[in-house]
Write an enzyme that holds these catalytic residues in place. Structure first.
Site, short mmCIF file in Angstrom:
data_model
loop_
_atom_site.label_atom_id
_atom_site.label_comp_id
_atom_site.label_asym_id
_atom_site.label_seq_id
_atom_site.Cartn_x
_atom_site.Cartn_y
_atom_site.Cartn_z
N THR A 159 115.55 29.86 123.54
CA THR A 159 116.67 30.68 124.01
C THR A 159 117.92 29.83 124.24
O THR A 159 117.90 28.85 124.97
CB THR A 159 116.29 31.38 125.33
OG1 THR A 159 115.06 32.07 125.15
CG2 THR A 159 117.37 32.36 125.75
N MET A 216 112.98 28.91 127.37
CA MET A 216 112.02 29.26 128.41
C MET A 216 110.64 28.74 128.06
O MET A 216 110.28 28.62 126.89
CB MET A 216 111.98 30.79 128.57
CG MET A 216 110.98 31.29 129.61
SD MET A 216 111.33 30.68 131.27
CE MET A 216 112.74 31.70 131.71
N ASP A 255 106.94 25.13 125.47
CA ASP A 255 106.68 24.74 124.09
C ASP A 255 107.44 23.46 123.75
O ASP A 255 108.65 23.38 123.94
CB ASP A 255 107.09 25.86 123.13
CG ASP A 255 106.70 25.56 121.69
OD1 ASP A 255 105.69 24.85 121.48
OD2 ASP A 255 107.39 26.05 120.78
#
Length: 367
Positions: A187, A305, A308
């Protein structure tokens, strides 16, 4: 990282299509953590509703009659920095809207993707957007740039000009022909990655980018970067060789992993299970680099967010890589780089605007 789930996220739906509005309002209302506080049929209606309803997040159709979504964002966000999720067909203009300050986007269902899957993806992005940081400074700059631009309205807006990057040449102490860079973002990452790449020279070491993005958009994103940046950028194909002067963008819905073939390195782009909740996954890329790459490597983790890429970046650092994490103040969502920093995967933090300089300094001096 996530907002208090006891408090519902207040949503304003903006779409000129009555059918689309009804679908979004009814669909999102089924999620217990989301409250649809209203809808708007055009930009003027939306501005009135924003001032009256004070939503936490707005969903916005890019193509609307009158003032389109992009122009609306440029007018609205400098005064009212509100997280916006774009609802778009497969359209290059979505990147103009992201440049204008939108946080993220979802692709409208077109028969390939079910409506349930679309709503699930949108609801997840709404949760992320509700705790995103919308920077008025960046939005002001984007609005000023758009006002000064003479590009055709259907073309992707060019990035703000920067000084021509100085070529690396062969003066560095390390072998830049045998150096690989991996970059991961989610994001807020489309514009953040552009901020890094446009400051890098044409002869940058081979780079692979994983950017979480719906199918169909990674090719257009690579084309946009290729037009703006000095180096060649293209969407990766299975078996592409990683080499100096080339940036490969991992295709959506495939896992991308680096494969060593003697002294050469290629990128495998293949179907597979999601890793860390994503396909492509930054962790999948970084873990493959840690295990496969025998030359020098650099890992960069940027806004997004979740976590990962954090574990994979730690593996890279343990394998000898130089690792960079985007700092909190410049992130739209300080999730992935935060986790990476907390577990010791990041050697140095830098702002979005300074990551390129940090990388160039390392490539020139080895420090």
């Amino acid at each position: 990282m996530l907002p208090n789930q006891q408090k519902k996220i207040r949503i304003l739906v903006v779409d000129d299509s009555a059918v689309a509005r009804t679908f979004l309002v009814k669909g999102l209302a089924t999620y217990p953590n989301i409250e649809v506080v209203g809808y708007a049929i055009n930009a003027l209606d939306a501005k009135t509703k924003i001032l009256r309803l004070h939503p936490d997040v707005m969903t916005l159709d890019v193509e609307m009659p009158g003032t389109n979504g992009i122009d609306f964002l440029r007018q609205l966000l400098p005064e009212h920095p509100l997280p916006v999720i774009l609802v778009s067909s497969l359209n290059l203009r979505v990147f103009d809207a992201l440049a204008a300050g939108a946080v993220d986007f979802v692709r409208k269902p077109d028969g390939v993707e079910s409506r349930e899957s679309f709503l699930r993806s949108l609801s997840q992005k709404i949760v992320v957007a509700s705790c995103a940081k919308v920077s008025p400074c960046r939005i002001h700059a984007a609005a000023h740039q758009a006002a000064a631009s003479t590009s055709a309205p259907t073309a992707a807006a060019p990035a703000a000009p920067v000084a021509p990057p100085t070529a690396l040449g062969h003066s560095s102490g390390m072998n830049l022909d045998q150096t690989i860079i991996g970059l991961g973002a989610s994001t807020g990452g489309t514009e953040a990655t552009l901020e890094v790449l446009k400051r890098l020279p044409a002869d940058i070491p081979g780079m692979v980018i994983v950017q979480h993005m719906p199918p169909g958009f990674t090719g257009m994103y690579a084309q946009r970067l290729n037009k703006i940046c000095a180096m060649e950028v293209r969407e990766a194909k299975n078996g592409d060789e990683i080499h100096r002067g080339l940036v490969l963008v991992a295709p959506a819905d495939l896992q991308a992993r680096v494969v060593r073939m003697g002294s050469r390195y290629t990128l495998a782009c293949q179907p597979g299970e999601k890793v860390s909740g994503h396909r492509p996954s930054v962790d999948a890329l970084f873990t493959s680099m840690a295990s496969q790459v025998r030359c020098h490597m650099v890992g960069i983790i940027m806004t997004g967010m979740g976590r990962d890429g954090a574990s994979g970046l730690l593996e890279m650092r343990k394998a000898g890589a130089y690792t960079i994490g985007q700092d909190k103040d410049s992130c739209v969502v300080y999730g992935m780089p935060c986790v990476a920093h907390e577990i010791g995967a990041v050697a140095i933090q830098a702002s979005c605007e300074n990551i390129a300089a940090v990388l160039m300094q390392h490539l020139k001096t080895g420090k």
